[in-house]
Design an enzyme around this catalytic site. Sequence first.
Site, short mmCIF file in Angstrom:
data_model
loop_
_atom_site.label_atom_id
_atom_site.label_comp_id
_atom_site.label_asym_id
_atom_site.label_seq_id
_atom_site.Cartn_x
_atom_site.Cartn_y
_atom_site.Cartn_z
N LYS A 1 -34.81 3.28 9.83
CA LYS A 1 -34.17 3.63 8.56
C LYS A 1 -32.90 2.84 8.29
O LYS A 1 -31.93 3.34 7.74
CB LYS A 1 -33.90 5.15 8.49
N HIS B 1 -38.73 -1.64 16.22
CA HIS B 1 -37.52 -0.80 16.31
C HIS B 1 -37.02 -0.77 17.76
O HIS B 1 -36.14 0.02 18.09
CB HIS B 1 -37.83 0.63 15.87
N SER C 1 -30.44 9.13 6.37
CA SER C 1 -31.75 8.60 6.01
C SER C 1 -32.81 8.98 7.06
O SER C 1 -33.93 9.37 6.72
CB SER C 1 -31.67 7.09 5.86
#
Length: 301
Positions: free
Chosen positions: A53, A115, A145
């Site tokens: 995010k 990620h 987020s």
Amino acid sequence: MANQDQKETVPVPRPELFDFHGVSMVHSMTDNWDNVQNFQAKPDDILIATYPKAGTTWVSHMLDLLYFGKSSPKRGVSLPIYERVPFLEICIPFLPTGVESADKMTTSPRLIKTHLPVQFVPKSFWEQKCRIVYVARNAKDNVVSYFHFDRMNSAQPEPGDWTSYLQKFQEGKLLFGSWYDHVKGWWEKKQAYPKLLYVHYEDLAEDMDRELDRVCSFLGVCPTEEERCQVKEGVEFDAMKNNRMTNYSTIDVLDFKISPFMRKGKVGDWKNHFTVYQNEQFDKEYKKKMMSTTLWFRNEI
């Protein structure tokens, strides 16, 4: 018929976090671990790395448009972003793994997202001297987020309420571990690895023209003025939010009734979530954890 309806409404249990070499992970990100670690990068691969995010889809779509927007103008509105830019570590039953999707790609360069914290990146990316674009977002907007994403994504661990979520963020008890370790680890890598561009979400939001110049210069691409305009239009927040190929509305596990995948895309929305006390406590903890680094962020622009 009632039974069938009942079946359809049975919620899928959310995954549990577990400690994986010192980082909080879930099985869908570690079940294919050997294949991820043995992934064979090519010299022209471009890795897009972020903490979740932090602008992953934004920059993925930008790079895809830069490289393929001219030769395949319909690509950005006909092919989902997760097919254009596969998610390296993902491994979900009945779907191709991220590694399989990346291996099957015929485009050049291959754009691949991850990620993973820097210490988990497959060694072939470093051996092949691949270019890497790392995107980082200020901690306060990032946690907000991520909270809304975890609320709407049943493939993520149960978020709990906002207060407990904020605590988990500070303790690194969210998927992909500590935000602090993530952004600092990649920042340190940048000092020793010249083919890594470190991009701030806030800079993109403030001046897309300037950041697009930085990205193009780093990648060695020279779009025409018309191509630049197409990229800039394509990556505008509303354009991406309304584009089914970038807004993830084609994914079943995401419940848009709870929250859209692309919510606001603003810098400073954290002010609508943090109480004064939470903000004070967060700032104290932040100061301690960021004391040892030259990396800094803006919480508003």
